[in-house]
Design a protein around this motif. Structure first.
Motif, PDB file in Angstrom:
ATOM      1  N   MET A  67       0.827  -1.193   0.000  1.00 34.13           N
ATOM      2  CA  MET A  67       0.000   0.000   0.000  1.00 34.13           C
ATOM      3  C   MET A  67       0.874   1.260   0.000  1.00 34.13           C
ATOM      4  O   MET A  67       0.555   2.229  -0.677  1.00 34.13           O
ATOM      5  CB  MET A  67      -0.911  -0.034   1.229  1.00 34.13           C
ATOM      6  CG  MET A  67      -1.934   1.033   1.222  1.00 34.13           C
ATOM      7  SD  MET A  67      -3.078   0.783  -0.113  1.00 34.13           S
ATOM      8  CE  MET A  67      -4.517   1.464   0.548  1.00 34.13           C
ATOM      9  N   LEU A  68       1.962   1.224   0.744  1.00 31.41           N
ATOM     10  CA  LEU A  68       2.860   2.371   0.809  1.00 31.41           C
ATOM     11  C   LEU A  68       3.481   2.650  -0.561  1.00 31.41           C
ATOM     12  O   LEU A  68       3.605   3.803  -0.973  1.00 31.41           O
ATOM     13  CB  LEU A  68       3.948   2.123   1.855  1.00 31.41           C
ATOM     14  CG  LEU A  68       4.958   3.244   2.039  1.00 31.41           C
ATOM     15  CD1 LEU A  68       4.249   4.513   2.512  1.00 31.41           C
ATOM     16  CD2 LEU A  68       6.038   2.839   3.014  1.00 31.41           C
ATOM     17  N   ARG A  69       3.822   1.591  -1.281  1.00 31.55           N
ATOM     18  CA  ARG A  69       4.408   1.747  -2.613  1.00 31.55           C
ATOM     19  C   ARG A  69       3.396   2.395  -3.569  1.00 31.55           C
ATOM     20  O   ARG A  69       3.751   3.265  -4.364  1.00 31.55           O
ATOM     21  CB  ARG A  69       4.845   0.395  -3.162  1.00 31.55           C
ATOM     22  CG  ARG A  69       5.423   0.512  -4.550  1.00 31.55           C
ATOM     23  CD  ARG A  69       5.767  -0.837  -5.093  1.00 31.55           C
ATOM     24  NE  ARG A  69       7.160  -1.095  -4.795  1.00 31.55           N
ATOM     25  CZ  ARG A  69       7.798  -2.203  -5.069  1.00 31.55           C
ATOM     26  NH1 ARG A  69       7.144  -3.209  -5.606  1.00 31.55           N
ATOM     27  NH2 ARG A  69       9.060  -2.344  -4.794  1.00 31.55           N
ATOM     28  N   LEU A  70       2.131   2.011  -3.491  1.00 28.24           N
ATOM     29  CA  LEU A  70       1.087   2.584  -4.341  1.00 28.24           C
ATOM     30  C   LEU A  70       0.921   4.076  -4.055  1.00 28.24           C
ATOM     31  O   LEU A  70       0.831   4.892  -4.975  1.00 28.24           O
ATOM     32  CB  LEU A  70      -0.240   1.856  -4.103  1.00 28.24           C
ATOM     33  CG  LEU A  70      -1.442   2.401  -4.874  1.00 28.24           C
ATOM     34  CD1 LEU A  70      -1.238   2.250  -6.367  1.00 28.24           C
ATOM     35  CD2 LEU A  70      -2.704   1.702  -4.423  1.00 28.24           C
ATOM     36  N   VAL A  71       0.904   4.462  -2.814  1.00 26.81           N
ATOM     37  CA  VAL A  71       0.769   5.872  -2.436  1.00 26.81           C
ATOM     38  C   VAL A  71       1.978   6.659  -2.924  1.00 26.81           C
ATOM     39  O   VAL A  71       1.858   7.772  -3.437  1.00 26.81           O
ATOM     40  CB  VAL A  71       0.587   6.009  -0.911  1.00 26.81           C
ATOM     41  CG1 VAL A  71       0.678   7.456  -0.469  1.00 26.81           C
ATOM     42  CG2 VAL A  71      -0.726   5.400  -0.476  1.00 26.81           C
ATOM     43  N   LEU A  72       3.163   6.078  -2.807  1.00 23.14           N
ATOM     44  CA  LEU A  72       4.389   6.733  -3.262  1.00 23.14           C
ATOM     45  C   LEU A  72       4.372   6.932  -4.775  1.00 23.14           C
ATOM     46  O   LEU A  72       4.682   8.022  -5.276  1.00 23.14           O
ATOM     47  CB  LEU A  72       5.601   5.917  -2.835  1.00 23.14           C
ATOM     48  CG  LEU A  72       6.958   6.507  -3.199  1.00 23.14           C
ATOM     49  CD1 LEU A  72       7.161   7.834  -2.490  1.00 23.14           C
ATOM     50  CD2 LEU A  72       8.058   5.526  -2.842  1.00 23.14           C
TER      51      LEU A  72
END
Length: 69
Positions: free
Chosen positions: A1-6
């Motif tokens: 999820m963090l990668r998608l937001v980034l």
């Protein structure tokens, strides 16, 4: 999820940068005839009548634009 937001954050910054550059370029093209006329008017006001605002020296704005009207 963090990668998608980034990835979305980076894509947003890049997209806004590109849109900003396109907007700057379009506005600069639209204001260019006004700047040319202002420079010619300033030269004439200073007494230099060789800078007449003729169509030979200045590019005529498109009739469809607000400057041309």
């Amino acid at each position: 999820m963090l990668r998608l937001v980034l990835v979305q954050g980076v894509a947003l910054v890049v997209a806004l940068g590109v849109l900003g550059l396109v907007a700057w370029w379009v506005l600069r093209l639209g204001v260019e005839p006004v700047n040319e006329m202002a420079h010619a008017a300033a030269a004439i006001a200073e007494g230099d009548l060789s800078h007449r605002a003729s169509r030979r020296r200045l590019r005529a704005p498109r009739p469809a634009s607000w400057v041309g009207r």
